[in-house]
Design a protein around this motif. Structure first.
Motif: not given
Length: 434
Positions: A259, A330, A333-334, A413-414
């Motif tokens: 990450c 998370s 990133v979303s 990544y999330s």
């Protein structure tokens, strides 16, 4: 008159010894029943935190500055080479992965070198190699030579975690957590000298700490508080009582590296991708001043990220802090899929970078507290090595997959962040083990 002075000296010495034993019982976590002896950790605890540790923080921090600069270069050199040498997207990712491969295979070498010649010597040698391979990388004649030299740079960076161990060995127990987080040339640690039977040198180091911190040196004979066993193998971490902890920690560290380094690369890739979408006729998008300034501001987020990590750890503990940070990461990133506004993207990246950088440091101080004293160096070294697998994989998501599907790459990544948050909850509470 001389008798009176002699009596006063004796009385002062007895009082000093009494105060020393009282402090050792409180701070040293061990009672003194075997005469006028003390251990390295007891001495370090009693001498406290002072100017010596401030100097040490600045010097050891240079190691992490070098590491951070190399990581920043990775996000820029790939796209630049893609324009200058017209390398493929896969080759661009390989240019990043090779650095982490060097970092993954080198810790064993650096650990053995540090155990034999001292961490100070190993870190000095590491610095020389970094300068050498960095300069040679700047004049590499072709892609093949650049790959080789960047791999050697990664091999050299593999020594940087040794600075954490060196730093921690100088810290009083109650200061270890916040000081290791803030750390982000040298004197050899007293623990290393006693491990190698050089008690006189260990006492000299402790005397230097006492002098710099304006504290009184302990009275008595230095004794060892650990046994000199044969070198431990990695399989030691998989004993029945440690197997679950080790596997969970390995996943945690892989997720941190995946990450963190992924976000470093994503920041540059998103800026260039927005340019490419806005200027479809241009064959290659290059960084401009605004891109470098935005990347610099995003990097600065690590300062508030680290300080906020210290505050949250103090209130909620390391486990909950790391779980919360993975959840925030998370979420950020979303949110990157919502809009392409430059200000919005930079702001979200700023928050995510601060959170994930603080999380990585929290993992560094949490991990040694899970293992017994004689396994801490091996445990952290194993986690650091395994983390490179996540770092090696991340370029193929942040640089390759992102080019074809931004939402797909960000979803990966999330998902990793959410999985790591769950692992943080499962992990045992940290504690200083004897």
């Amino acid at each position: 008159m001389n008798v009176e002075h002699h009596y006063e000296d004796i009385l002062e010495l007895q009082m000093a010894r009494h105060c020393q034993n009282e402090l050792l019982n409180i701070d040293g976590e061990l009672d003194i029943h075997s005469g006028d002896t003390y251990t390295v950790q007891q001495a370090v605890n009693l001498l406290g935190f002072g100017w010596f540790h401030v100097k040490l923080s600045l010097l050891v921090g240079l190691c992490w500055m070098a590491d951070s600069m190399e990581m920043t270069i990775l996000s820029i050199i790939g796209p630049t080479m893609q324009c200058e040498w017209e390398i493929s997207t896969f080759q661009k990712a390989l240019l990043t992965t090779i650095v982490f491969l060097g970092m993954m295979i080198s810790p064993t070498f650096w650990s053995q070198l540090s155990d034999r010649y001292g961490r100070k010597s190993a870190l000095t040698f590491c610095g020389v190699l970094l300068v050498l391979y960095g300069l040679l990388s700047s004049v590499a004649p072709n892609f093949t030579w650049l790959i080789i030299l960047r791999g050697l740079v990664g091999f050299s960076i593999g020594c940087v975690p040794q600075s954490v161990t060196l730093y921690a060995e100088f810290l009083p127990s109650k200061h270890k957590g916040k000081c290791v987080v803030l750390m982000d040339w040298l004197t050899e640690s007293a623990r290393f000298h006693t491990l190698n039977g050089n008690n006189d040198k260990a006492v000299q180091v402790l005397n230097q700490i006492a002098k710099d911190n304006n504290r009184q040196m302990l009275i008595g004979r230095l004794a060892t508080d650990f046994e000199t066993d044969s070198p431990l193998q990695m399989r030691t971490l998989f004993k029945p009582e440690l197997r679950k902890k080790t596997l969970l920690l390995w996943f945690l560290w892989m997720s941190c590296a995946f990450c963190y380094y992924g976000l470093v690369l994503i920041s540059a890739e998103l800026f260039l991708k927005d340019k490419a979408d806005a200027e479809p006729n241009h064959k290659c998008s290059r960084f401009d001043t605004k891109d470098f300034m935005d990347l610099m501001w995003i990097t600065f987020s690590e300062f508030p990220g680290i300080f906020s990590t210290i505050a949250v750890i103090k209130r909620y503990g390391k486990k909950k802090t790391m779980a919360l940070q993975f959840l925030i990461f998370s979420g950020c990133v979303s949110l990157l899929t919502v809009t392409k506004s430059r200000i919005y993207t930079t702001s979200v990246l700023f928050i995510a970078r601060g959170v994930i950088s603080g999380l990585f440091q929290a993992a560094y101080i949490y991990t040694p507290e899970i293992y017994p004293n004689n396994l801490r160096s091996l445990g952290v070294g194993g986690c650091s090595t395994i983390a490179r697998i996540g770092a090696m994989a991340t370029p193929f998501v942040s640089q390759v997959l992102l080019q074809s599907s931004s939402s797909g790459a960000l979803f990966v990544y999330s998902l990793v962040g959410l999985s790591a948050a769950a692992v943080c909850i499962i992990l045992p509470d940290s504690q200083i083990l004897a």
